[in-house]
Design a protein around this motif. Structure first.
Motif, PDB file in Angstrom:
ATOM      1  N   TYR A   1      25.653   3.718  80.398  1.00  0.00           N
ATOM      2  CA  TYR A   1      27.175   2.993  80.762  1.00  0.00           C
ATOM      3  C   TYR A   1      26.575   3.279  82.484  1.00  0.00           C
ATOM      4  CZ  TYR A   1      31.475   3.507  82.889  1.00  0.00           C
ATOM      5  OH  TYR A   1      32.611   3.056  83.860  1.00  0.00           O
ATOM      6  N   LEU A   2      25.537   4.087  83.625  1.00  0.00           N
ATOM      7  CA  LEU A   2      25.177   3.652  84.353  1.00  0.00           C
ATOM      8  C   LEU A   2      24.735   2.435  84.843  1.00  0.00           C
ATOM      9  CD1 LEU A   2      24.922   7.249  85.782  1.00  0.00           C
ATOM     10  CD2 LEU A   2      27.276   5.763  86.681  1.00  0.00           C
ATOM     11  N   SER A   3      23.473   2.203  83.709  1.00  0.00           N
ATOM     12  CA  SER A   3      22.752   0.834  84.023  1.00  0.00           C
ATOM     13  C   SER A   3      23.552   0.166  83.893  1.00  0.00           C
ATOM     14  CB  SER A   3      21.993   1.218  83.642  1.00  0.00           C
ATOM     15  OG  SER A   3      21.676   2.293  83.641  1.00  0.00           O
ATOM     16  N   ALA A   4      24.267   0.092  82.850  1.00  0.00           N
ATOM     17  CA  ALA A   4      25.697  -1.676  82.537  1.00  0.00           C
ATOM     18  C   ALA A   4      26.258  -2.003  84.635  1.00  0.00           C
ATOM     19  CB  ALA A   4      26.069  -0.821  81.147  1.00  0.00           C
ATOM     20  N   ARG A   5      27.135  -0.691  84.331  1.00  0.00           N
ATOM     21  CA  ARG A   5      28.640  -0.754  85.103  1.00  0.00           C
ATOM     22  C   ARG A   5      27.613  -1.060  86.622  1.00  0.00           C
ATOM     23  NH1 ARG A   5      33.816   0.592  85.524  1.00  0.00           N
ATOM     24  NH2 ARG A   5      33.650   0.508  87.995  1.00  0.00           N
ATOM     25  N   GLY A   6      25.544  -0.625  86.937  1.00  0.00           N
ATOM     26  CA  GLY A   6      25.106  -0.721  88.091  1.00  0.00           C
ATOM     27  C   GLY A   6      24.631  -2.026  88.359  1.00  0.00           C
ATOM     28  N   GLY A   7      24.697  -2.879  86.666  1.00  0.00           N
ATOM     29  CA  GLY A   7      23.974  -4.354  86.849  1.00  0.00           C
ATOM     30  C   GLY A   7      22.514  -4.334  86.426  1.00  0.00           C
ATOM     31  N   LEU A   8      21.957  -3.182  85.860  1.00  0.00           N
ATOM     32  CA  LEU A   8      20.911  -2.864  85.800  1.00  0.00           C
ATOM     33  C   LEU A   8      20.763  -3.860  84.881  1.00  0.00           C
ATOM     34  CD1 LEU A   8      19.833   0.582  86.890  1.00  0.00           C
ATOM     35  CD2 LEU A   8      19.153  -1.907  88.321  1.00  0.00           C
ATOM     36  N   VAL A   9      21.402  -3.614  83.609  1.00  0.00           N
ATOM     37  CA  VAL A   9      21.250  -4.704  82.544  1.00  0.00           C
ATOM     38  C   VAL A   9      22.686  -5.618  82.306  1.00  0.00           C
ATOM     39  CG1 VAL A   9      20.030  -3.131  81.376  1.00  0.00           C
ATOM     40  CG2 VAL A   9      22.357  -2.257  80.680  1.00  0.00           C
ATOM     41  N   ASN A  10      22.180  -6.770  82.022  1.00  0.00           N
ATOM     42  CA  ASN A  10      23.934  -7.625  81.304  1.00  0.00           C
ATOM     43  C   ASN A  10      24.150  -6.899  79.901  1.00  0.00           C
ATOM     44  OD1 ASN A  10      21.874  -8.792  80.117  1.00  0.00           O
ATOM     45  ND2 ASN A  10      21.143 -10.745  81.920  1.00  0.00           N
ATOM     46  N   PRO A  11      24.927  -8.010  79.835  1.00  0.00           N
ATOM     47  CA  PRO A  11      25.497  -7.484  78.548  1.00  0.00           C
ATOM     48  C   PRO A  11      25.015  -8.485  77.436  1.00  0.00           C
ATOM     49  CG  PRO A  11      27.840  -8.435  79.603  1.00  0.00           C
ATOM     50  CD  PRO A  11      26.647  -8.057  80.395  1.00  0.00           C
ATOM     51  N   ILE A  12      24.029  -9.678  77.820  1.00  0.00           N
ATOM     52  CA  ILE A  12      23.106 -10.178  77.127  1.00  0.00           C
ATOM     53  C   ILE A  12      22.453  -9.367  76.331  1.00  0.00           C
ATOM     54  CG2 ILE A  12      22.073 -12.210  76.875  1.00  0.00           C
ATOM     55  CD1 ILE A  12      23.538 -13.816  78.555  1.00  0.00           C
ATOM     56  N   GLN A  13      21.674  -8.276  76.819  1.00  0.00           N
ATOM     57  CA  GLN A  13      20.524  -7.587  76.835  1.00  0.00           C
ATOM     58  C   GLN A  13      20.875  -6.077  76.116  1.00  0.00           C
ATOM     59  OE1 GLN A  13      20.130  -6.764  80.870  1.00  0.00           O
ATOM     60  NE2 GLN A  13      17.621  -8.002  81.353  1.00  0.00           N
ATOM     61  N   VAL A  14      21.786  -6.319  76.963  1.00  0.00           N
ATOM     62  CA  VAL A  14      22.670  -4.416  75.779  1.00  0.00           C
ATOM     63  C   VAL A  14      23.023  -5.171  74.433  1.00  0.00           C
ATOM     64  CG1 VAL A  14      24.526  -2.958  75.381  1.00  0.00           C
ATOM     65  CG2 VAL A  14      23.859  -3.786  77.702  1.00  0.00           C
ATOM     66  N   GLN A  15      23.644  -6.677  73.797  1.00  0.00           N
ATOM     67  CA  GLN A  15      24.005  -6.978  73.113  1.00  0.00           C
ATOM     68  C   GLN A  15      22.642  -7.003  72.327  1.00  0.00           C
ATOM     69  OE1 GLN A  15      25.375 -11.309  72.769  1.00  0.00           O
ATOM     70  NE2 GLN A  15      25.763 -10.586  70.783  1.00  0.00           N
ATOM     71  N   GLY A  16      21.549  -7.354  72.966  1.00  0.00           N
ATOM     72  CA  GLY A  16      20.018  -7.778  72.008  1.00  0.00           C
ATOM     73  C   GLY A  16      19.513  -6.128  71.512  1.00  0.00           C
ATOM     74  N   LEU A  17      19.595  -4.874  72.613  1.00  0.00           N
ATOM     75  CA  LEU A  17      18.797  -3.646  72.483  1.00  0.00           C
ATOM     76  C   LEU A  17      20.313  -3.033  70.896  1.00  0.00           C
ATOM     77  CD1 LEU A  17      19.055  -1.666  75.727  1.00  0.00           C
ATOM     78  CD2 LEU A  17      16.839  -3.157  74.001  1.00  0.00           C
ATOM     79  N   GLY A  18      21.293  -3.265  71.244  1.00  0.00           N
ATOM     80  CA  GLY A  18      22.276  -2.960  70.042  1.00  0.00           C
ATOM     81  C   GLY A  18      20.928  -3.505  68.484  1.00  0.00           C
ATOM     82  N   LYS A  19      21.722  -5.414  69.015  1.00  0.00           N
ATOM     83  CA  LYS A  19      20.942  -5.644  67.645  1.00  0.00           C
ATOM     84  C   LYS A  19      19.755  -5.729  67.189  1.00  0.00           C
ATOM     85  CE  LYS A  19      23.117 -10.330  68.015  1.00  0.00           C
ATOM     86  NZ  LYS A  19      22.703 -11.954  68.346  1.00  0.00           N
ATOM     87  N   PHE A  20      18.641  -4.685  67.899  1.00  0.00           N
ATOM     88  CA  PHE A  20      17.033  -3.973  67.823  1.00  0.00           C
ATOM     89  C   PHE A  20      17.414  -2.884  66.628  1.00  0.00           C
ATOM     90  CE2 PHE A  20      14.641  -0.855  69.039  1.00  0.00           C
ATOM     91  CZ  PHE A  20      13.160  -1.219  68.290  1.00  0.00           C
ATOM     92  N   VAL A  21      18.490  -2.685  67.857  1.00  0.00           N
ATOM     93  CA  VAL A  21      18.805  -0.970  66.697  1.00  0.00           C
ATOM     94  C   VAL A  21      19.123  -1.271  65.157  1.00  0.00           C
ATOM     95  CG1 VAL A  21      19.912   1.358  66.630  1.00  0.00           C
ATOM     96  CG2 VAL A  21      19.322   0.108  68.879  1.00  0.00           C
ATOM     97  N   ILE A  22      20.278  -2.429  65.318  1.00  0.00           N
ATOM     98  CA  ILE A  22      21.097  -1.855  64.091  1.00  0.00           C
ATOM     99  C   ILE A  22      20.194  -2.741  63.046  1.00  0.00           C
ATOM    100  CG2 ILE A  22      22.642  -3.903  62.725  1.00  0.00           C
ATOM    101  CD1 ILE A  22      24.165  -3.007  65.278  1.00  0.00           C
ATOM    102  N   THR A  23      19.039  -4.077  63.098  1.00  0.00           N
ATOM    103  CA  THR A  23      17.735  -5.041  62.010  1.00  0.00           C
ATOM    104  C   THR A  23      16.860  -3.878  61.813  1.00  0.00           C
ATOM    105  OG1 THR A  23      19.395  -7.346  63.362  1.00  0.00           O
ATOM    106  CG2 THR A  23      16.790  -7.668  62.201  1.00  0.00           C
TER     107      THR A  23
END
Length: 309
Positions: A19-41
């Motif tokens: 949460y803090l990484s996304a809130r602070g801009g260390l990761v952006n929504p596209i990167q988070v989406q990519g990580l989520g796809k990695f987990v699911i796929t």
């Protein structure tokens, strides 16, 4: 209490880091989406295959566990559906999505890491069994009903066909099919491939927890108090209690699996819940419920860890 906090604390710390990484801009929504796809796929399917091949199929496949977890989830699903439809006068699609949120857990992203810390290896077996219930019964049922709420007459057949088409392309369903086929044929993966599967499966928990935390940024629960209250109560309290009741009434199962089933049920709803709701114009309600349930899960999971111990 300190022991319970020692188990649940690291889980929610990882969520907080995300949460803090996304809130602070260390990761952006596209990167988070990519990580989520990695987990699911990749990571979650690898975890399922690893669980199904780690032990003989007779030790992994537990029909009594499937029955107890499935009946408990169905009780909450239909209870939530009828309450939404008859008492709150919600739409067919809205009632189906509410029932889904109350009866299907975030098994891979939150449930598995928690159960793994409590029980160790049995967590992966319970995850595979639980995903059979969730992906082959609960999610298709809810989406089929929700689609029916958008269509009339001949639309029912189209809704069922679309649901089935999505189901057979689901990476988790594919991994379950592969794992079951290999287990039934008593085939072992080559050493190198088995190591890859093991490495991917070990990445599932930490990456998944980071993703769920990062995904909470920007979600708001305002103006949806009744919806959030119903979903939170149903998911965090009624679902685990219903599963526990079924385990108590049905013939006994492995005590470790019984604990795993109740703890999986005590996890909040799956992180893709708002995405599923978006198709029916319900993403606000689903996102708000996800935020509140994820926060309250710290207390509910800790409570059920204490109860089951």
């Amino acid at each position: 209490m300190l022991q319970i906090l020692g188990i649940t604390g690291p889980i929610f710390i990882l969520i907080g880091i995300g949460y803090l990484s996304a809130r602070g801009g260390l990761v952006n929504p596209i990167q988070v989406q990519g990580l989520g796809k990695f987990v699911i796929t990749f990571a979650l399917p690898a975890l399922v295959i690893h669980a199904l091949l780690e032990k003989p199929l007779g030790e992994v496949f537990d029909p009594l566990y499937l029955l107890a977890y499935g009946i408990g989830s169905q009780l909450v699903f239909w209870g939530g559906f009828l309450f939404s439809r008859l008492v709150r006068r919600d739409s067919l699609s809205g009632s189906a999505l509410a029932a889904l949120g109350m009866s299907v857990s975030n098994s891979g992203f939150i449930g598995y890491p928690i159960v793994a810390m409590v029980l160790g290896p049995p967590a992966a077996v319970a995850l595979a069994l639980g995903m059979l219930v969730e992906n082959l019964l609960m999610i298709p049922l809810a989406l089929a009903i929700a689609e029916l709420g958008r269509q009339n007459g001949s639309g029912a057949r189209a809704a069922l066909q679309e649901t089935f088409s999505r189901l057979v392309r689901n990476p988790v369903i594919i991994s379950i099919s592969i794992g079951l086929a290999l287990a039934l044929l008593d085939l072992k993966l080559p050493g190198v491939l088995a190591k890859v599967i093991e490495m991917l499966s070990s990445a599932s928990a930490p990456v998944a927890l980071f993703v769920i935390g990062a995904s909470l940024v920007g979600l708001r629960a305002g103006g949806l108090l009744k919806d959030v209250a119903q979903l939170s109560l149903g998911k965090l309290l009624l679902h685990p209690l219903a599963v526990l009741l079924c385990f108590q009434l049905l013939p006994p199962v492995d005590p470790a699996l019984k604990v795993a089933g109740v703890l999986f049920a005590s996890a909040p709803m799956m992180s893709i819940y708002p995405i599923l709701g978006q198709r029916f114009g319900l993403e606000g309600r689903c996102a708000a419920a996800l935020v509140v349930c994820t926060v309250l899960a710290f207390a509910s999971v800790s409570l059920f860890i204490g109860v089951m111990r």
